[in-house]
Scaffold this motif. Sequence first.
Motif, PDB file in Angstrom:
ATOM      1  N   PRO A  12      44.796  35.713  30.755  1.00 34.05           N
ATOM      2  CA  PRO A  12      45.261  35.677  32.149  1.00 34.05           C
ATOM      3  C   PRO A  12      46.700  35.198  32.274  1.00 34.05           C
ATOM      4  N   LEU A  46      41.369  42.299  30.718  1.00 35.54           N
ATOM      5  CA  LEU A  46      41.009  40.890  30.882  1.00 35.54           C
ATOM      6  C   LEU A  46      39.523  40.641  30.631  1.00 35.54           C
ATOM      7  N   VAL A  89      44.196  40.073  37.449  1.00 36.90           N
ATOM      8  CA  VAL A  89      44.060  38.651  37.106  1.00 36.90           C
ATOM      9  C   VAL A  89      43.118  37.955  38.085  1.00 36.90           C
TER      10      VAL A  89
END
Length: 314
Positions: free
Chosen positions: A105, A98, A81
């Motif tokens: 996130p 991601l 993240v």
Amino acid sequence: MTYVGQSASAAQQEEAAPATFKDVVAAYVGLTKPRVIELLLLTTVPVMFFAARGIPPLGLVVATVIGGTFSAGSASVFNCVYDRDIDEQMRRTRRRALPRHIVSPRSALVFGFVLGILSTVILAVWVNPLSALLSVGANAFYVFGYTMLLKRRTTQNIVWGGLAGCFPALIGWTAVTGALSWVPVVLFMVVFFWTPPHTWALALRYREDYANVDVPMLPVVAPAREVGRQIVLYSWVMVATSLLLWPVAGTGLFYPIAAAVLGAGFLVEAHRMWGRTKGTESLTAIQPMRLFHSSNLYLSLLFVAVALDPLLTR
């Protein structure tokens, strides 16, 4: 985003294609970095065998493995993240969940917290509070110490940040004994000195990636010759530390013989890579991934020797 070697239309089609359930599950699993977890567990379970001087209780091993897996997975999710901006720009990481926007996130953060909470509960209830505390400490240090503080600020990022990866040796010991001693500290230090050669070999292979995102890994700011020299120095200290387990823990002869043979093989490979850096910066000539893969094999077999020694010398 269009990558080198990929047409704009192909990239657009990939981004536009809806993710299947299988894709989403694979993305969440990928966030935990399973290959890193495998390596961490490899330094946990053998230490449990060594601490038990034989085969530890199966239920305890299962609880420690599940708790350790969730803990390491949680730390990796938080890392993904925080680093999603640079992961999107690096060849090695741009296929993660991601950067590909398969997982948001916010969802990843929730997933990371759930794994962390489950890990702490499992270790505290079915192992012991000390192991749970060590696990939380390792997780926090990896996220706050390495990922957020060190990684983007210093060439020593992986040296000190690598401390988080050393904790499984302590956790495996305390899971069985409920207390710390010098024995797991020696194994902790083996992993500590192993981490720079292992990681710098990989960073040397991907140094352009790290340079492009301003992460000052040693191979980015120093010539390959200096990287090779430091890898050799750390390798010698690592091998010497591994042999300390013999007098500190009173092992049988199997372990020191295995450690000496494995250490000699690793040192030969480290010196060979250093030799290949003379007068060149060519990755094709240096072949850093040979050392990277050798480092994985070395650590795996060394900890297998840790597990086998009490079984062979009873």
